[in-house]
Write a protein that holds these residues in place. Structure first.
Motif: not given
Length: 293
Positions: A12-27, A57-61, A203-210
């Motif tokens: 719902k649009q009126d329930s959306i808020r910013e939850y975290f300022p970044s993802v682990r691979d993009s600030n 594939i070298s990007e995959d840990k 949060k810093k670890f698990t949020f990801w651009s993918e």
């Protein structure tokens, strides 16, 4: 993505808020949450189809490039591959099966003798080449001639990556035979480390651009009901145990399941903790089963 989720009635649009300022691979990429539904999502995407096709594939840990090249080289089997092979063997046995977003094809290697037919779908060019050298039937796209081919289609940690999930699930519905089974495994927005502990390091670890969307049980059910799937069942499942959570709380890092906590936590305590997370709907993973009428 926000418009899609709103149109589906998931957020719902009126329930959306910013939850975290970044993802682990993009600030610069912010994470949002719908307070009404609990769904966590990115408004923008930076990982499209070209990205997945050309991703090194070298990007995959978990895998290095030289471990998967060559027809005779079997890349490492991780814990999830082994677990899924046991967990879903009876479902796949004697069936025509497609693993959609199959990655390196490990699970197909483990279950291809069990299934009547075992195919993969994958975008990444390096994975495609390596699997074809090993004799795996893998495809990057499908057409109408493939409709009604499969008894079982699995998506293991794929749906959260897909920028067009409506079109993808529509294709999967068409690829399934009547009475066929869809299995979806995804990370859970109500993960205990997020919902109850609000752990900043996690949060810093698990949020990801993918990861474009983290679904809840209810939101995933709403999504699947938009299609003509029947007997939808969604279960909580915990991939990472108490060992892992203790390590997060102590050190703010992943890897606890391979630390000294593994020797401290007994199997009985581990099972009790996982049972607790299931009971409060705060597992790290959801597994959905749906059937085509």
């Amino acid at each position: 993505m926000q418009e899609l989720l709103q149109n589906l009635g998931i957020i719902k649009q009126d329930s959306i808020r910013e939850y975290f300022p970044s993802v682990r691979d993009s600030n610069d990429l912010k994470v949002y949450k719908c307070e009404a539904s609990g769904v966590i999502f990115l408004k923008e995407k930076i990982c499209g189809e070209v990205y997945y096709k050309e991703k090194k594939i070298s990007e995959d840990k978990n895998y290095s490039l030289d471990t998967i090249e060559g027809a005779d080289v079997l890349h490492p089997v991780n814990d999830d591959d082994a677990r899924r092979a046991m967990q879903f063997k009876s479902l796949i046995q004697g069936k025509a099966w497609l693993d959609f977003g199959c990655g390196t094809g490990n699970l197909i290697d483990l279950l291809k003798e069990t299934a009547l037919l075992a195919h993969g779908c994958e975008l990444n060019n390096t994975y495609l080449d390596a699997m074809r050298k090993r004799g795996i039937d893998v495809y990057s796209s499908f057409s109408e001639k493939n409709y009604g081919t499969y008894d079982v289609i699995t998506l293991f940690h794929v749906l959260e990556h897909i920028q067009n999930p409506v079109e993808t699930l529509d294709l999967i519905f068409k690829l399934l035979k009547k009475g066929g089974t869809l299995v979806i495994e995804i990370p859970h927005a109500n993960d205990f480390l997020l919902k109850s502990l609000e752990l900043e390091s996690f949060k810093k670890f698990t949020f990801w651009s993918e990861h474009l969307v983290l679904y809840t049980r209810n939101s995933l059910e709403v999504f699947l009901k938009k299609f003509d799937f029947d007997r939808i069942s969604i279960k909580g499942f915990q991939r990472y145990s108490l060992d892992n959570h203790l390590y997060w709380l102590r050190y703010g890092k992943p890897g606890g399941h391979d630390s000294y906590f593994r020797d401290i936590v007994t199997d009985e305590l581990r099972k009790a903790y996982e049972g607790f997370l299931v009971s409060v709907d705060q597992t790290d993973t959801l597994i959905a089963f749906a059937y085509k009428k």
